[in-house]
Design a protein around this motif. Sequence first.
Motif, mmCIF file in Angstrom:
data_model
loop_
_atom_site.group_PDB
_atom_site.id
_atom_site.type_symbol
_atom_site.label_atom_id
_atom_site.label_comp_id
_atom_site.label_asym_id
_atom_site.label_seq_id
_atom_site.Cartn_x
_atom_site.Cartn_y
_atom_site.Cartn_z
ATOM 1 N N ARG A 1 0.549 -1.213 -0.074
ATOM 2 C CA ARG A 1 0.324 -0.277 0.231
ATOM 3 C C ARG A 1 0.908 1.348 0.049
ATOM 4 O O ARG A 1 0.639 2.128 -0.786
ATOM 5 N N ALA A 2 2.059 1.327 0.870
ATOM 6 C CA ALA A 2 2.825 2.310 0.720
ATOM 7 C C ALA A 2 3.460 2.904 -0.742
ATOM 8 O O ALA A 2 3.731 3.643 -0.989
ATOM 9 N N TRP A 3 3.943 1.402 -1.516
ATOM 10 C CA TRP A 3 4.556 1.846 -2.584
ATOM 11 C C TRP A 3 3.849 2.286 -3.964
ATOM 12 O O TRP A 3 4.174 2.854 -4.538
ATOM 13 N N ALA A 4 1.888 1.782 -3.424
ATOM 14 C CA ALA A 4 1.537 2.361 -4.289
ATOM 15 C C ALA A 4 1.388 3.791 -4.531
ATOM 16 O O ALA A 4 0.858 4.299 -5.343
ATOM 17 N N LYS A 5 1.465 4.737 -3.238
ATOM 18 C CA LYS A 5 1.301 5.942 -3.018
ATOM 19 C C LYS A 5 2.831 6.435 -3.637
ATOM 20 O O LYS A 5 3.313 7.722 -3.949
ATOM 21 N N VAL A 6 3.636 6.121 -4.189
ATOM 22 C CA VAL A 6 5.298 6.465 -4.968
ATOM 23 C C VAL A 6 4.715 6.266 -5.961
ATOM 24 O O VAL A 6 4.784 5.258 -7.680
ATOM 25 N N ASN A 7 4.908 7.710 -6.639
ATOM 26 C CA ASN A 7 5.252 7.563 -8.216
ATOM 27 C C ASN A 7 6.182 7.421 -9.336
ATOM 28 O O ASN A 7 7.260 8.179 -8.327
ATOM 29 N N PHE A 8 6.527 7.364 -9.917
ATOM 30 C CA PHE A 8 7.434 7.601 -10.996
ATOM 31 C C PHE A 8 7.433 8.831 -11.384
ATOM 32 O O PHE A 8 6.196 8.471 -11.478
ATOM 33 N N CYS A 9 8.734 9.064 -11.413
ATOM 34 C CA CYS A 9 9.136 10.859 -12.546
ATOM 35 C C CYS A 9 9.968 10.946 -12.991
ATOM 36 O O CYS A 9 10.788 10.357 -12.858
ATOM 37 N N GLU B 1 1.669 4.924 6.697
ATOM 38 C CA GLU B 1 1.510 3.158 6.656
ATOM 39 C C GLU B 1 1.592 3.267 7.854
ATOM 40 O O GLU B 1 1.054 1.366 7.972
ATOM 41 N N GLY B 2 2.476 4.181 8.376
ATOM 42 C CA GLY B 2 2.775 3.625 9.803
ATOM 43 C C GLY B 2 4.221 3.431 9.507
ATOM 44 O O GLY B 2 3.958 2.114 11.265
ATOM 45 N N LEU B 3 4.709 2.885 8.755
ATOM 46 C CA LEU B 3 5.733 1.995 8.602
ATOM 47 C C LEU B 3 7.504 2.573 9.294
ATOM 48 O O LEU B 3 7.134 4.042 7.968
ATOM 49 N N ASP B 4 8.210 2.463 9.961
ATOM 50 C CA ASP B 4 10.000 3.024 10.053
ATOM 51 C C ASP B 4 10.533 2.457 8.386
ATOM 52 O O ASP B 4 10.224 1.665 8.148
ATOM 53 N N PRO B 5 10.344 3.960 7.552
ATOM 54 C CA PRO B 5 10.951 3.488 6.217
ATOM 55 C C PRO B 5 12.326 2.942 5.930
ATOM 56 O O PRO B 5 13.271 2.151 5.066
ATOM 57 N N PHE B 6 12.904 3.437 7.448
ATOM 58 C CA PHE B 6 14.063 2.751 7.772
ATOM 59 C C PHE B 6 14.659 1.158 8.080
ATOM 60 O O PHE B 6 15.976 1.246 7.970
ATOM 61 N N ALA B 7 13.871 0.607 8.043
ATOM 62 C CA ALA B 7 13.402 -0.658 8.102
ATOM 63 C C ALA B 7 13.454 -1.607 7.197
ATOM 64 O O ALA B 7 14.089 -2.947 6.553
ATOM 65 N N TYR B 8 13.377 -0.727 6.515
ATOM 66 C CA TYR B 8 13.552 -1.977 4.708
ATOM 67 C C TYR B 8 14.824 -0.724 3.932
ATOM 68 O O TYR B 8 15.342 -0.068 4.192
ATOM 69 N N GLY B 9 14.698 -1.689 3.510
ATOM 70 C CA GLY B 9 16.530 -1.699 2.508
ATOM 71 C C GLY B 9 16.710 -1.141 1.694
ATOM 72 O O GLY B 9 17.049 -0.485 0.867
ATOM 73 N N VAL B 10 15.585 -0.350 0.650
ATOM 74 C CA VAL B 10 14.828 0.310 -0.572
ATOM 75 C C VAL B 10 15.418 1.313 0.126
ATOM 76 O O VAL B 10 15.836 2.646 -0.825
ATOM 77 N N LEU B 11 15.580 2.379 0.844
ATOM 78 C CA LEU B 11 15.755 3.752 1.573
ATOM 79 C C LEU B 11 16.693 4.305 2.214
ATOM 80 O O LEU B 11 17.269 2.817 2.999
ATOM 81 N N CYS B 12 17.785 4.393 1.806
ATOM 82 C CA CYS B 12 19.234 4.914 2.540
ATOM 83 C C CYS B 12 18.889 6.226 2.700
ATOM 84 O O CYS B 12 18.198 7.098 2.582
ATOM 85 N N PHE B 13 19.506 6.931 4.457
ATOM 86 C CA PHE B 13 20.438 7.757 4.063
ATOM 87 C C PHE B 13 21.772 7.698 4.616
ATOM 88 O O PHE B 13 21.838 6.985 5.451
ATOM 89 N N ASP B 14 22.621 9.138 4.404
ATOM 90 C CA ASP B 14 24.172 8.861 4.669
ATOM 91 C C ASP B 14 23.598 10.375 4.968
ATOM 92 O O ASP B 14 23.681 11.463 4.647
#
Length: 807
Positions: A705-713, A746-759
């Motif tokens: 459901r969260a990924w459905a809200k992400v738009n390619f641009c 969606e109440g998810l911690d985005p950094f619990a998933y490997g798709v998103l990175c922050f440095d």
Amino acid sequence: MPVSAQETVFRHIANGVTVTFAFGCQVLQAADIKVYINDVSVATGFKVSGIGAPSGGAVTFDVAPPNLAQVRIERDIVLERQNDYQQNGDFLARAVNPDFNRLWMALQQHLAVLGRTLLAPKSDTTAPAPLPSIDKRANKLLSFDESGNPIAVAATAQSATAVQLELASSGGSWLVGCIQAGAGAVKRLLQNKQRDRVSVRDFTGDGVDGVQSNQVGIVAAVAYAYANDLELEWPAGTYVSTASIPNFHEVVHLGRGVIKRGATTYFITPRRDSHTNIIEVAPTGDDANDGITADLPVKTAQRAFDILQGANALPKLRQGTWRCHLSAGIYIEGASWNKGAQSANYVEFYGDVDGANKPTTVFDGSASAKTAGLYFDGGPAMLRVKNILSKNFRTNSIASGFVFANKGINKLFTDNLWSSNNLWTGINADSIGQWNAQAGTHDGNTNYNLRARGGVAISIGRPGAGNRITLKNNVTAVQIRDCCSGHFDYVDIINHATTPTGTGLWVTNDSRVVLNSCTLTNCNLGILAENGATFGAVGTTYTNVPTEYRTSENATRDQDDGYLGGEGLAYDSFFKRYSVGLRAWGGNPFSATAFAWATTKTGTADFAFLVPDATLHRFMFGRTSNTTHMRMEIDCATDRWSLISNNVAVLRATPTELNSGRDNAASLGSGGARYTQLYAATGSINTSDEREKQQVSGIDAAVLRAWAKVNFCQFKFNDAVQEKCDGARWHFGVLAQRVKDAFESEGLDPFAYGVLCFDSWPEQPEILDDQGGVTQAYHAAGERYGIRYEEAFALECAYLRSLLGKG
């Protein structure tokens, strides 16, 4: 016909287009209609239709009232009797009815007025007394006595009514005090605090709609700010200017407002990535103009320089894009820039050209006391100059066509600059950062056509029609000196045959230059290298050049394949000069037999550091003990190269592989030090062995459901736009912060998933060696989001599968 009950006042809001407005009451003559626009009576410019119609008619304007104007139509009958009935005359209905109708209409009109007045209630047993006379109520407040009759009373100093009246007056702000938060702040009057700054709206009012002119108010606001040395605020809005604004550039302007003049928009505070301001210059202009539009240009380049160095624009060079357009014509005076300035984007000075791409914007110093056509002593950090011819500047020994000097300029780009008959040089680049040049002809400048000194990184010329640079007809075409380095590409050097000094390229004092696809024609000496300089030539042709090149002591020549040549290189003088030596791993100097010189390689002269087979086992750079340091090592026995830290290989190369010395322990690049592009014959291989994974399950529905809200641009990168302008390419993908927002929704911690990175990374200070050379460049602290696209695509596929019911 009887008169029905009707309204007598009708209100409309104009849209700037509509010209016809209805009224719904009967009128007997056009003079009984009164028209108001914004409460101002209008007597002409319209026609009234529907006279006598019981349901009313309409007012039609010759020109539509302004957008949002209030249009009011009233039936307003003059109370007079117009018919005179004769004794013993006919008493006809057609004569009597209009008079009676007019009376009833007048009564309706007065009832409408009475309905908007203050009335005593019918429950009062007596009518109130009339107002006090004028002399008794003048400068008094209206009040009521114990009987409820109106009386006039003086306002007391403490009365709420008196205070309200005083606060609402023009001097009300003199009665209000204020104090700034913070220790040591003192109380001030609101009037004084408000007058610390001045707003354009104080003079234009709120009528700022991008349509009606604000010129009178703008001029008054700028004049007041200029006379009182105040900053001028421009609240957000589009301010319409119809003429030049006196002293505009001598005032500091603040705010998000924009000035619109014709088709031109001038941004008070331009934004870095999207706003451009242009200063227009023309020999037919007037330096009293503001130069905002091409029809009101300033006259001299110096005035344009002063504007861009002034209190208004100089701090804002760090924000938007600034350009100076020098229209075609002859400028008899040069211009000097004498302030360093950081700039967010390239500051551009550009002229016009004819059909053959020759500049028609010409600086002619025949009668000028200036040192150059354009002289930047300091200047914007990033600078473009293009399509300008500068000639005949000969007032002193260093007079030149163009001068860029003194470290204020980090990046200089010159395009289609021409010069001729200047005493010193056509273009002089002195102690700046990078200089990139293309196109143009430099002809007959007495000493040099081009000159660079003081550590300039140069790139002169580009391939392609119209990009070649021509240097001709003087003593020395080019001088490169004092630790400059770079290359000349597609440059034509012609007619430097003066004996004995006529030279195409003179490179000296520890500088290094490589020529690529250049031509040298009719030169007494093609290339002169001396005093520690190095030069090379690739694909360069010599025609009628008796001596192609000459080197002096400590100077060297690169061979065509790029290896360092051995001509003029002596061990003692070279290493004595640079205080550098060669030492063996055990600390002993190399013997003469420990290395060999190779003089040929596939038929061309070459220089190499070689050892006989089986003579040298290992070649290293670094410390004897590297338990806490790094060293580079070449293992001659196995043909393996290694970069070693703490006695463990960080990077290792063989004839067939380049890999990390440790499994799953080192990254290639980092969040603050990225590679620009990876070229590979096949895709990367990622670990997918089930034996190395756990907690394997289907992808959570919340994740999909969260990924459905992400738009390619599609998007462009900021640094590419700064470098290539409109030539920057489009890219496709997702935006990391929007991925983060989608997961969090969606109440998810985005950094619990490997798709998103922050440095993030700390500030890296600049480190200099003993000679002042930079061994570690400064790198500001920062942070950056990133996406692992292989996981993004996996999520996209999983989401699409879920829509197809494939699981």
